[in-house]
Structures are given as structure tokens and as C-alpha cells.
Design a protein around this motif. Structure first.
Motif, short mmCIF file in Angstrom:
data_model
loop_
_atom_site.label_atom_id
_atom_site.label_comp_id
_atom_site.label_asym_id
_atom_site.label_seq_id
_atom_site.Cartn_x
_atom_site.Cartn_y
_atom_site.Cartn_z
N ILE A 6 0.83 -1.20 0.00
CA ILE A 6 0.00 0.00 0.00
C ILE A 6 0.86 1.25 0.00
CG2 ILE A 6 -0.24 0.03 2.54
CD1 ILE A 6 -3.18 0.97 1.87
N GLY A 7 0.35 2.31 -0.62
CA GLY A 7 1.08 3.57 -0.65
C GLY A 7 0.35 4.53 -1.56
N GLU A 8 0.72 5.81 -1.50
CA GLU A 8 0.05 6.81 -2.32
C GLU A 8 0.66 6.84 -3.72
OE1 GLU A 8 -1.40 10.32 0.19
OE2 GLU A 8 0.54 9.82 1.05
N LEU A 19 7.84 -1.25 -8.18
CA LEU A 19 8.35 -2.42 -7.46
C LEU A 19 7.76 -3.70 -8.05
CD1 LEU A 19 9.87 -3.79 -5.14
CD2 LEU A 19 7.95 -3.29 -3.64
N GLY A 20 6.43 -3.69 -8.27
CA GLY A 20 5.77 -4.87 -8.84
C GLY A 20 6.35 -5.22 -10.20
N ARG A 21 6.59 -4.21 -11.01
CA ARG A 21 7.12 -4.46 -12.35
C ARG A 21 8.59 -4.86 -12.33
NH1 ARG A 21 3.38 -0.59 -16.02
NH2 ARG A 21 1.53 -1.15 -14.83
N ALA A 22 9.36 -4.29 -11.39
CA ALA A 22 10.77 -4.64 -11.30
C ALA A 22 10.92 -6.10 -10.86
CB ALA A 22 11.49 -3.70 -10.34
N ILE A 23 10.00 -6.57 -10.02
CA ILE A 23 10.05 -7.96 -9.58
C ILE A 23 9.88 -8.90 -10.77
CG2 ILE A 23 8.71 -9.72 -8.31
CD1 ILE A 23 8.30 -7.58 -6.11
N ASN A 59 -1.40 -20.79 -16.19
CA ASN A 59 -1.30 -21.52 -14.93
C ASN A 59 -0.11 -21.09 -14.07
OD1 ASN A 59 -2.18 -23.30 -13.05
ND2 ASN A 59 -1.23 -25.11 -13.99
N PRO A 60 -0.03 -19.78 -13.77
CA PRO A 60 1.11 -19.26 -13.01
C PRO A 60 1.00 -19.63 -11.53
CG PRO A 60 -0.49 -17.53 -13.33
CD PRO A 60 -1.03 -18.73 -14.04
N GLU A 61 2.12 -19.41 -10.81
CA GLU A 61 2.09 -19.64 -9.37
C GLU A 61 1.92 -18.32 -8.62
OE1 GLU A 61 5.80 -22.02 -8.60
OE2 GLU A 61 5.50 -22.22 -10.76
N PHE A 62 2.39 -17.24 -9.29
CA PHE A 62 2.46 -15.96 -8.61
C PHE A 62 1.89 -14.87 -9.52
CE2 PHE A 62 5.15 -12.09 -8.06
CZ PHE A 62 4.76 -11.75 -6.77
N VAL A 63 1.06 -14.01 -8.97
CA VAL A 63 0.48 -12.94 -9.77
C VAL A 63 0.66 -11.60 -9.05
CG1 VAL A 63 -1.59 -12.04 -10.91
CG2 VAL A 63 -1.28 -14.50 -10.69
N VAL A 64 1.19 -10.61 -9.77
CA VAL A 64 1.21 -9.24 -9.26
C VAL A 64 -0.12 -8.61 -9.65
CG1 VAL A 64 2.29 -6.97 -9.45
CG2 VAL A 64 3.72 -9.02 -9.42
N CYS A 65 -0.93 -8.24 -8.68
CA CYS A 65 -2.20 -7.58 -8.97
C CYS A 65 -1.96 -6.09 -8.76
CB CYS A 65 -3.30 -8.07 -8.03
SG CYS A 65 -3.53 -9.84 -8.01
N ASP A 66 -1.80 -5.36 -9.87
CA ASP A 66 -1.44 -3.95 -9.76
C ASP A 66 -2.70 -3.09 -9.77
OD1 ASP A 66 -0.24 -1.51 -9.73
OD2 ASP A 66 0.82 -1.73 -11.63
N GLU A 67 -3.23 -2.76 -8.62
CA GLU A 67 -4.45 -1.97 -8.48
C GLU A 67 -5.57 -2.50 -9.36
OE1 GLU A 67 -4.79 1.21 -6.78
OE2 GLU A 67 -2.78 2.04 -6.67
N ILE A 116 -1.22 -4.88 -5.06
CA ILE A 116 -0.87 -3.47 -4.93
C ILE A 116 -2.15 -2.63 -4.90
CG2 ILE A 116 0.35 -1.56 -6.02
CD1 ILE A 116 2.13 -3.68 -7.39
N SER A 117 -2.27 -1.73 -3.93
CA SER A 117 -3.46 -0.90 -3.86
C SER A 117 -3.16 0.36 -3.08
CB SER A 117 -4.60 -1.65 -3.20
OG SER A 117 -5.73 -0.82 -3.08
N HIS A 118 -3.95 1.40 -3.32
CA HIS A 118 -3.81 2.59 -2.48
C HIS A 118 -4.93 2.60 -1.44
CE1 HIS A 118 -6.86 3.72 -5.39
NE2 HIS A 118 -7.33 4.51 -4.45
#
Lengths: 337, 339
Positions: free
Chosen positions: B53-55, B63-67, B179-187, B218-220
Motif C-alpha cells: 500500500i502507498g500513495e 516495485l511490482g514491475r521490477a520484480i 497456470n502461473p504460481e504468482f500474480v502481481v495484482c497492480d491496483e 498493490i493498492s492505495h
């Protein structure tokens, strides 16, 4: 000043002619705004909340048009006002701030010029002409920016919108809207584009200015939390109609319409961890050729054959009205729980 | 916290270098550098939801994309299932992407308007060679569409024929079809109306159970994060200022930024504890971040040391850490929430 009602809208119907057919964005909406109150308008995209107030401001342009209704502001029907008088009134007596401050401000003009333009057009307590007038406009501009909490206001009049942050731009738009000391401020999603810490600042600013200037505020938002904290009364809109209205506390405590209930149940909260939230199923109906029946019917868990006809607003407790045949049932259920 | 993290991020930094204008270059000015993500370390355990979380502008999306190496990290290490993602060769990275996916915020901009839903959702199958020919691909896509609450019959439609919530469902289908194991949910729910937002949150939680997924969410919106995360990390100007189990962080936030963030959220049911914390000012420019603790320009508790020295991250409760000079004083901006 004796009349406690500042704005009264009756039977407003605003339509947009499209190739697919006529979209009835606002269908028979009544709104009453008392002097000095803050009225919250809640609804999702397409509920007609913005179009209702664009209609009040006379800002609906073709292919849209107001088909029916009265918009009485301080005893005058704005729809019958000649364009010149409407133009003079718009901005002076009723001001509106737009959701997106970046696109609402002119990027090519300094904010000083945009403030001055407003004052030049609407403020009637300034010297008539010449250097004295320019000086007065400048002073008033600095004062307005001070009022909305922009530091070193005098120096910043010469800056352009892109030199300010999102929260600052929203404040500047509020400053411009308030420059002529309107009696009614319509704030269309003033904080939707802002971060929570900035949102808190802007909403507090609007509340303080309301008390200070004694104006009425219509706060259009999709956030029931914002309404709960800032509005005396709330009006919930769905698919172009008002579905519920009343004092905020009472409506939130015991909603009388299943849509309001659904909205409240849809808000995720840390306190509800582990429990499923109960979202409203489905989506908003297409506003073209709606059948004559309850518009929430397809998404309502309580709907049955009795809902398949036109449903009017009816009384639902002190100062409250709702557009549902089962309001009483919900409220007694609530009282038992 | 856990012995076997699925994802392990160590000292990840992402710096963007702006190209100076011609005139600035002629004047010999140095290019501008923005440290969007600065020295971030975190773990995500298998099956967990880590809420970030953050503004706006705090670097959470970066960060999510760099990962995922959608943006190449400038320094630091990302390990996924024991493999160092940061040093993978392009073909190996491509294979790894099948296992790590992303759902984007904007359901309008993230779908190609000229491709049908079948093409959009089927593309990962094609890229990773996961389908045996066109018929098989269509069958798999159709099955996935049903999973995310769309109809198999909508496979030949274009994105513009769907509403915002439905488009987000298409984005989810695209992320999950390999069929991924990990998902970045960006807002993923920020652009949606409240009632639709609740539907998508519910769907993401159901799919997580069904496919045994791990999310970086990821969310605000602290309400959304509080509702669905197991642990939460709070970011401010590119750094994690507080992290820990959601019950611990939300019940007893220790960093003044987390405290003010929580108190700024309008609550429908009057559950907010104590007075509202007034944060003055805006987020400082990441081009010219404040010295010492980056939050000192807005912090009601800031003292001289905060202006001079960067605070170190300390453990304040099991699995719960925060970076603030004044932690030992047990101050709280939230009345009634103090420990």
C-alpha cells in the motif's frame, strides 16, 4: 433569505440522442438543497449524478438535451432564464468544480489569469475599471489561494497548472469556484483522483469554507465513506433515478433500498476479513428503452413479480424516501437484528 | 517469517535516468535521476497475499514491475522458487514469465482494442507453447472465460464490447491461463465502481483458492488491503516504512505514516479510532527526496534526528517491522489505538 430552500429540481429528464437510440441519463429526478447544508449524491458510473448537476448548471450540450422538469434556484426557473442571464448566474451564484482538475484548468494560462477571469466576470464588489480594479482582482486572487491553503500565494499566481500537484490543482479549482462567493457549490468527485491523505485535506477545506461562507454544497461522489463523514443528507442514484434519500446517518444505519444495502455490503473492510463480501451481482442496465419496471430488478436478491411495474418514491421514515416496495420490510428486519 | 518463501526480494532498487534537454546538456548539467524504488527487501510465502500500500508516486507499481523484470531492476536480487530471476537470460526469463504474471490497473488501456478476447487471452498459450493447435487453444480460452465469470460465447468479441468490470475479468483470464504460481495484482480494482470492485475481489479470492496462487496485491486503498491480505507492506517515497501481519499492522500501526494513512480513510460506520491525523503538505518530489527519514517533511512527530539520519528497520512485534527513529517512545497519533 427566509426561504430555507435554495435549489429545487422537479421532474428533471435529460436525454442524449445516439445512433443506438435515446439514452435517458436522468429520468424524473427531484432534488432539494437547503441553505447551508451539504447534500451527498452517491451513485456509480452512469447513474446520472453528474448529468443531473450539469443540467442544473445549464451545461448539457447536444446531442444531450433537457426534455422536461423545473430547476428552481432562489425562486427562479433556470430553464426559463435567457442565456445571458444564465451565463451571469453560472459561476456567480452556482459554481461547480470538476472531477479532473488537470483537464478542467487551461494548461496554457497562468492560474492567476484563470482566477482573474472569474473575478472579472462575476465579482460585482470591485472597482469598476483601471488600475484600482486590477489591483483589487490581484488582492482577491491572493486571498482566495490563501484561503484554500496554497503557500506563498502571491508568487504562485504566475505559475501554470502543470507546476502544481494534483491536490494543489483541486484546491486551485475550488479557489476559482469560490472566488465569486457562490451560494451553491457543486463539487463533482472533488477527491476521486487524489490520494487519501490529500483527500482528507480537500474535504476538510470544503467543510470549513462552507461554514465560513455560509454556502450550500452538493458533493457528488461514489464513496459512501466520504458521504458519511461530510454530508447532512444523502441521495442515492441508480440508472438515472433517485432510489433513496434522507439524513445520512439514518440511511446508512438502515438503508431502505436494496441497492443502498448492496453498496454498503460491497465495501471491503479489515473488520470483515475472512467473511465473504456480498457484491451486487450483474451490472447497470442499458439506459436505452428501459422497460417500465424497477430498474434494479435484474440485480436484486428480493425481486419478484410485484417489482415488474413502475415504482415510485414513497415515504420511508422521517425525512426519508425510497423507491422500493419492500422498504418497510427491510427496516423492520433491521430493527429486529 | 516463513522458511520457504516463494518470492524473495533483496535490496531491490530501481533508478530512472531522465534524459536532460539539449540546452541542459550544453550547459553541462547532469541527467536527472529518480530513485523510484530504494533498497526494498521482502518475502512472499507460497499461498500468501502480500498487500502493498502507498500513495501515487510512492513506487509500488514500479516495485511490482521490477520484480517481474518488466522494468529492469538497477540493483538488488529477486529470487523466485529458488531461482535468481535478476540474472536469467532472455529465453529463461520468458519461461519464468509463465509462472509469474500480472493483472493491470486500467482495464481499458491494457487490452489491445484490435484483438478479439480469444486472441488476447490465448496469447500466453501461444507464447509458451501450451496449446496443441487452434481448436485446443479456443477450448482452453473458453474454459478460462467461464472460470472468470464470462461466457464462452463471448470469445470472438472485442474489448470495447465489454464493460470495465468485464474487461478486468478478461485481464484476469489472460494472467491465469498459463497456470502461473504468482500474480502481481497492480491496483486491479481501483478503476471500478464499488459494486463491481466487490465482484472482482471475490473472484480473485476464489481463483486464488482454486489455482493455489500467491499474490502481491498493490493498492492505495487500505480497506481493500485490510480485507484480503495476510501481510501488508507500507511504502513511502520508494521505501518500505512498515511491514507485518495485517492484524498486527492495522490494529497497532507503529509508523506515523501508516497511522496517518489509516486515519485519513473515511469510514461509513464511524469505526475510526480517535481524532483524524492531519498531514500537511503533499508528497515530496522523488527527484529531490528529503534528507534523513523521507517522511519528516510531513510527520507531526519529526525531530532533528529525523531530518539528519535515515532510520533503520526494527522489529516491533513478531513478523512486524517499522523504520522510525521514535519507535521506542511508543507514540501514537491515533488516540485510543496506542499500545
Amino acid at each position: 433569505m427566509s426561504d430555507p430552500i435554495l435549489l429545487e429540481v422537479r421532474g428533471l429528464r435529460t436525454v442524449f440522442d445516439t445512433r443506438a437510440g435515446q439514452v435517458c441519463a436522468v429520468d424524473g429526478v427531484d432534488v432539494t438543497v437547503q441553505r447551508g447544508e451539504c447534500l451527498g449524491i452517491v451513485g456509480e458510473s452512469g447513474s446520472g449524478k453528474s448529468v443531473t448537476f450539469a443540467s442544473v448548471m445549464g451545461l448539457v450540450r447536444p446531442p444531450g438535451r433537457i426534455e422536461a422538469g423545473e430547476i428552481i434556484f432562489e425562486g427562479t426557473d433556470l430553464r426559463k432564464l435567457p442565456p445571458r442571464q444564465m451565463q451571469a448566474l453560472r459561476g456567480r451564484d452556482i459554481a461547480m468544480t470538476m472531477q479532473d482538475a488537470l483537464t478542467a484548468l487551461n494548461p496554457a494560462l497562468t492560474i492567476g489569469l484563470q482566477l482573474a477571469e472569474m473575478l472579472d466576470a462575476h465579482a460585482d464588489d470591485l472597482p469598476r475599471r483601471g488600475a484600482a480594479r486590477r489591483q483589487a482582482i490581484r488582492e482577491r486572487s491572493v486571498h482566495m489561494l490563501d484561503l484554500v491553503g496554497i503557500p506563498s500565494a502571491g508568487d504562485r499566481l504566475g505559475q501554470y497548472p502543470h507546476e502544481f500537484s494534483g491536490g494543489m490543482r483541486q484546491r486551485i479549482m475550488i479557489a476559482i469556484a469560490l472566488a465569486s462567493k457562490p451560494r451553491l457549490l457543486i463539487a463533482d468527485e472533488p477527491t476521486t483522483a487524489l490520494d487519501v491523505t490529500i483527500q482528507a485535506q480537500v474535504l476538510e477545506l470544503i467543510s470549513n469554507l462552507r461554514t465560513e461562507l455560509g454556502m450550500s454544497v452538493v458533493l457528488i461522489t461514489h464513496d459512501l465513506g466520504v458521504v458519511a463523514e461530510h454530508c447532512d443528507r444523502v441521495m442515492v442514484m441508480y440508472a438515472g433515478q433517485v432510489v433513496e434519500e434522507g439524513p445520512t446517518d439514518s440511511v446508512i444505519r438502515a438503508p431502505g433500498h436494496p441497492y443502498t444495502r448492496g453498496l454498503l455490503a460491497s465495501i471491503p473492510r479489515a473488520a470483515l476479513r475472512g467473511q465473504p463480501i456480498r457484491p451486487i451481482q450483474g451490472q447497470v442496465p442499458d439506459l436505452i428503452d428501459l422497460p417500465p419496471q424497477c430498474r434494479f430488478l435484474d440485480r436484486c436478491p428480493h425481486a419478484d413479480k410485484d417489482c415488474r411495474h413502475l415504482i415510485d418514491m414513497h415515504p420511508a421514515g422521517p425525512g426519508r424516501r425510497a423507491r422500493c416496495i419492500r422498504t418497510e420490510l427491510f427496516q423492520t428486519e433491521r430493527a429486529k437484528a | 517469517m516463513t522458511t520457504d518463501p516463494l518470492l524473495k526480494v533483496t535490496n531491490l532498487t530501481k533508478t530512472y535516468t531522465g534524459s536532460p534537454g539539449t540546452i541542459a546538456r550544453l550547459l553541462g548539467r547532469k541527467p536527472v535521476q529518480v530513485r523510484a524504488v530504494s533498497d526494498v527487501s521482502l518475502d512472499v510465502a507460497r499461498g500468501e497475499i502480500l498487500g502493498l500500500i502507498g500513495e501515487s508516486g510512492c513506487g509500488k507499481s514500479t516495485l511490482g514491475r521490477a520484480i517481474l523484470r518488466l522494468h529492469e531492476p538497477s540493483a538488488g536480487r529477486v529470487e523466485f522458487g529458488g531461482t535468481d530471476v535478476t540474472s536469467l537470460s532472455p529465453p529463461d526469463l520468458k519461461a519464468m514469465r509463465r509462472r509469474m504474471q500480472i493483472i493491470f490497473q486500467d482495464p481499458y488501456a491494457s487490452l489491445n482494442p484490435r484483438r478479439t478476447v480469444g486472441d488476447i487471452v490465448g496469447l500466453p498459450l501461444q507464447l509458451h507453447g501450451l496449446s496443441k493447435g487452434r481448436e485446443d487453444m479456443r477450448e482452453k480460452v473458453a474454459a478460462m472465460l467461464e472460470k472468470v465469470g464470462l461466457k464462452a460465447g463471448q470469445i470472438d468479441r472485442y474489448p470495447h464490447q465489454f464493460s470495465g468490470g468485464q474487461r478486468q475479468r478478461i485481464g484476469i483470464a489472460r494472467a491465469l491461463i498459463s497456470n502461473p504460481e504468482f500474480v502481481v495484482c497492480d491496483e486491479p480494482v481501483s478503476a471500478l465502481d464499488v459494486s463491481i470492485q466487490a465482484q472482482i475481489i471475490q473472484l480473485l479470492l476464489e481463483l486464488k483458492r482454486e489455482f493455489h496462487l500467491t499474490y502481491l496485491f498493490i493498492s492505495h486503498d487500505i480497506s481493500v488491503i485490510g480485507y484480503l491480505s495476510d501481510r501488508v507492506a507500507v511504502m513511502y517515497l520508494g521505501e518500505i516504512v512498515e511491514m507485518g501481519p495485517v492484524e498486527s499492522v492495522l490494529a497497532a500501526p507503529r509508523h506515523p505514516y501508516t497511522q496517518s494513512l489509516m486515519s485519513a480513510v473515511p469510514e461509513v460506520d464511524g469505526t475510526r479510532k480517535g481524532q483524524r491525523v492531519r498531514l500537511t503538505g503533499d508528497l515530496p518530489s522523488p527527484l529531490d527526496p528529503p534528507s534523513g527519514c523521507k517522511f519528516h517533511t510531513r510527520c507531526p512527530l519529526a525531530t532533528d534526528i529525523c531530518r539528519q539520519r535515515k532510520p533503520v528497520t526494527e522489529t516491533v512485534a513478531p513478523g512486524h517491522s517499522a523504520a522510525c527513529h521514535r519507535l521506542s517512545e511508543n507514540l501514537s497519533l491515533l488516540e485510543g489505538a496506542a499500545q
